[in-house]
Design a protein around this motif. Structure first.
Motif, PDB file in Angstrom:
ATOM      1  N   SER A 141      81.864   6.030   2.943  1.00  0.00           N
ATOM      2  CA  SER A 141      81.509   7.543   2.883  1.00  0.00           C
ATOM      3  C   SER A 141      81.578   8.315   3.960  1.00  0.00           C
ATOM      4  O   SER A 141      81.514   9.435   4.261  1.00  0.00           O
ATOM      5  CB  SER A 141      79.967   7.642   2.251  1.00  0.00           C
ATOM      6  N   VAL A 142      81.942   7.519   5.224  1.00  0.00           N
ATOM      7  CA  VAL A 142      82.109   8.197   6.573  1.00  0.00           C
ATOM      8  C   VAL A 142      83.412   7.894   7.002  1.00  0.00           C
ATOM      9  O   VAL A 142      83.580   7.074   8.232  1.00  0.00           O
ATOM     10  CB  VAL A 142      80.912   7.816   7.382  1.00  0.00           C
ATOM     11  N   PRO A 143      84.462   8.215   6.577  1.00  0.00           N
ATOM     12  CA  PRO A 143      85.692   8.092   6.880  1.00  0.00           C
ATOM     13  C   PRO A 143      86.131   8.655   8.394  1.00  0.00           C
ATOM     14  O   PRO A 143      85.789   9.640   8.470  1.00  0.00           O
ATOM     15  CB  PRO A 143      86.696   8.621   5.952  1.00  0.00           C
ATOM     16  N   LEU A 155      71.062   2.291   3.332  1.00  0.00           N
ATOM     17  CA  LEU A 155      71.637   1.801   2.081  1.00  0.00           C
ATOM     18  C   LEU A 155      73.145   2.498   2.090  1.00  0.00           C
ATOM     19  O   LEU A 155      73.264   3.554   2.115  1.00  0.00           O
ATOM     20  CB  LEU A 155      70.912   2.063   0.960  1.00  0.00           C
ATOM     21  N   VAL A 156      73.863   1.290   2.050  1.00  0.00           N
ATOM     22  CA  VAL A 156      75.503   1.587   1.985  1.00  0.00           C
ATOM     23  C   VAL A 156      76.073   1.404   0.729  1.00  0.00           C
ATOM     24  O   VAL A 156      76.121   0.098   0.259  1.00  0.00           O
ATOM     25  CB  VAL A 156      76.147   0.704   3.159  1.00  0.00           C
ATOM     26  N   ARG A 157      76.713   2.378  -0.142  1.00  0.00           N
ATOM     27  CA  ARG A 157      76.894   2.411  -1.217  1.00  0.00           C
ATOM     28  C   ARG A 157      78.581   2.496  -1.191  1.00  0.00           C
ATOM     29  O   ARG A 157      79.174   3.719  -1.006  1.00  0.00           O
ATOM     30  CB  ARG A 157      76.543   3.334  -2.270  1.00  0.00           C
ATOM     31  N   ASN A 158      79.493   1.262  -1.211  1.00  0.00           N
ATOM     32  CA  ASN A 158      80.722   1.326  -1.085  1.00  0.00           C
ATOM     33  C   ASN A 158      81.138   1.293  -2.505  1.00  0.00           C
ATOM     34  O   ASN A 158      80.723   1.157  -3.512  1.00  0.00           O
ATOM     35  CB  ASN A 158      80.991   0.153  -0.330  1.00  0.00           C
ATOM     36  N   ARG A 167      81.294   7.545  -5.628  1.00  0.00           N
ATOM     37  CA  ARG A 167      80.369   6.711  -5.496  1.00  0.00           C
ATOM     38  C   ARG A 167      80.014   6.418  -3.948  1.00  0.00           C
ATOM     39  O   ARG A 167      78.780   6.131  -3.572  1.00  0.00           O
ATOM     40  CB  ARG A 167      80.846   5.173  -6.145  1.00  0.00           C
ATOM     41  N   PRO A 168      81.012   6.349  -3.042  1.00  0.00           N
ATOM     42  CA  PRO A 168      80.661   5.890  -1.675  1.00  0.00           C
ATOM     43  C   PRO A 168      79.455   7.209  -1.151  1.00  0.00           C
ATOM     44  O   PRO A 168      79.596   8.321  -1.117  1.00  0.00           O
ATOM     45  CB  PRO A 168      82.010   6.046  -0.736  1.00  0.00           C
ATOM     46  N   PHE A 203      74.846  10.650   3.766  1.00  0.00           N
ATOM     47  CA  PHE A 203      76.138  10.959   4.535  1.00  0.00           C
ATOM     48  C   PHE A 203      77.315  10.645   3.512  1.00  0.00           C
ATOM     49  O   PHE A 203      77.300   9.402   3.070  1.00  0.00           O
ATOM     50  CB  PHE A 203      75.970   9.866   5.552  1.00  0.00           C
ATOM     51  N   ARG A 204      77.927  11.511   3.080  1.00  0.00           N
ATOM     52  CA  ARG A 204      79.262  11.349   2.282  1.00  0.00           C
ATOM     53  C   ARG A 204      80.124  12.261   2.529  1.00  0.00           C
ATOM     54  O   ARG A 204      79.869  13.212   3.434  1.00  0.00           O
ATOM     55  CB  ARG A 204      78.726  11.549   0.734  1.00  0.00           C
ATOM     56  N   SER A 205      81.245  11.771   2.178  1.00  0.00           N
ATOM     57  CA  SER A 205      82.771  12.714   2.587  1.00  0.00           C
ATOM     58  C   SER A 205      82.759  13.808   1.519  1.00  0.00           C
ATOM     59  O   SER A 205      83.133  13.537   0.252  1.00  0.00           O
ATOM     60  CB  SER A 205      83.663  11.909   2.475  1.00  0.00           C
ATOM     61  N   PRO A 206      82.597  15.094   1.927  1.00  0.00           N
ATOM     62  CA  PRO A 206      83.023  16.148   0.919  1.00  0.00           C
ATOM     63  C   PRO A 206      84.296  16.462   0.281  1.00  0.00           C
ATOM     64  O   PRO A 206      84.393  16.638  -0.713  1.00  0.00           O
ATOM     65  CB  PRO A 206      82.570  17.546   1.714  1.00  0.00           C
TER      66      PRO A 206
END
Length: 201
Positions: free
Chosen positions: A118-120, A81-84, A70-71, A18-21
Motif C-alpha cells: 500500500s506504500v508503493p 498491521l500490513v494488509r497485502n 485491499r492493500p 497508509f494506502r495508495s490513493p
C-alpha cells in the motif's frame, strides 16, 4: 492516610491508515470497466459467452480487489498491521528490525521481509522531487525543506512510530500471518470454472 493514585492508563489512539490513493482509484475504474463489459456479455452474449463472462468476473474481480483496494497499512500505538494482496501480517512495534526503502518499501522482522504493497515506491516521483530540491537550492527558497515523494514521507512517519511505540505496553507480542482465503478461494474457483468451460466448449 492518603490513597495512592493509580497510574493513568496510556491513551489508545485510533489506527492511522497508509494506502495508495491512485491504487484505489485504479481499482474502482477497473472494476467498473470490467463489470460493464461482463454485464454486456451476459446480457447480449449467446451460447457459452454469458457463462464465460460470469466465470471471468468471479476469477478476476477478487484479484483486482486484492492488488488495488485491499492493500493498506494500519498503524496504532502498539502494532503495525500490513494488509497485502493475499496476506495480513500483524507486527508489534517491538518486533520490527527495520523499515527499509529501495525499489520497494519493506518491513524486516528477524530476517523475514514483508513488502508494503500500500506504500508503493515511485522512482519517477523520486526523480521529480530531486529536481525540485535542486531548484530550491539554486533559488531564493533554499531554506525550505527538501521535496520528498509521499511514499517516502509515509515511510519516515512509520519509522518514527516504530521508534516511539516500541516500548509501549502491548507492543511486544507475536507476529501473526493470515492468508486472505476470501480472495484466494473465489479467484481459484472462477479460474477453474473458466478453464472447464473453455475446455468443453
Amino acid at each position: 492516610m492518603t490513597t495512592p493514585k493509580s497510574e493513568a492508563p496510556r491513551p489508545h489512539y485510533a489506527d492511522r491508515a497508509f494506502r495508495s490513493p491512485m491504487g484505489v482509484l485504479g481499482g474502482v475504474l477497473l472494476l467498473g470497466l470490467g463489470g460493464w463489459m461482463a454485464g454486456d456479455a451476459m446480457v447480449q452474449g449467446t451460447g457459452r459467452a454469458p457463462w464465460l463472462a460470469l466465470a471471468a468476473v468471479i476469477a478476476l474481480a477478487p484479484l483486482v480487489i486484492a492488488f488495488t483496494l485491499r492493500p493498506v497499512v494500519y498503524a496504532s500505538d502498539v502494532r503495525m498491521l500490513v494488509r497485502n494482496p493475499f496476506r495480513t501480517i500483524t507486527i508489534p512495534w517491538a518486533q520490527i528490525t527495520e523499515l527499509r526503502s529501495g525499489f520497494s518499501n519493506e518491513v524486516l522482522v528477524d530476517g523475514v521481509k514483508y513488502q508494503l504493497w500500500s506504500v508503493p515506491v515511485s522512482l519517477r516521483a523520486r526523480k521529480k522531487a530531486t529536481r525540485r530540491t535542486a531548484r530550491q537550492l539554486q533559488g531564493a527558497d533554499a531554506d525550505q525543506a527538501p521535496a520528498r515523494p509521499s511514499s517516502d514521507q509515509d515511510m519516515e512517519h512509520l519509522r518514527e512510530l516504530a521508534q516511539r511505540n516500541a516500548t509501549n505496553e502491548g507492543a511486544k507480542g507475536e507476529i501473526t500471518v493470515r492468508w486472505a482465503y476470501e480472495i484466494i478461494a473465489p479467484a481459484v474457483a472462477g479460474a477453474i470454472v473458466f478453464a472447464v468451460l473453455l475446455a468443453t466448449g
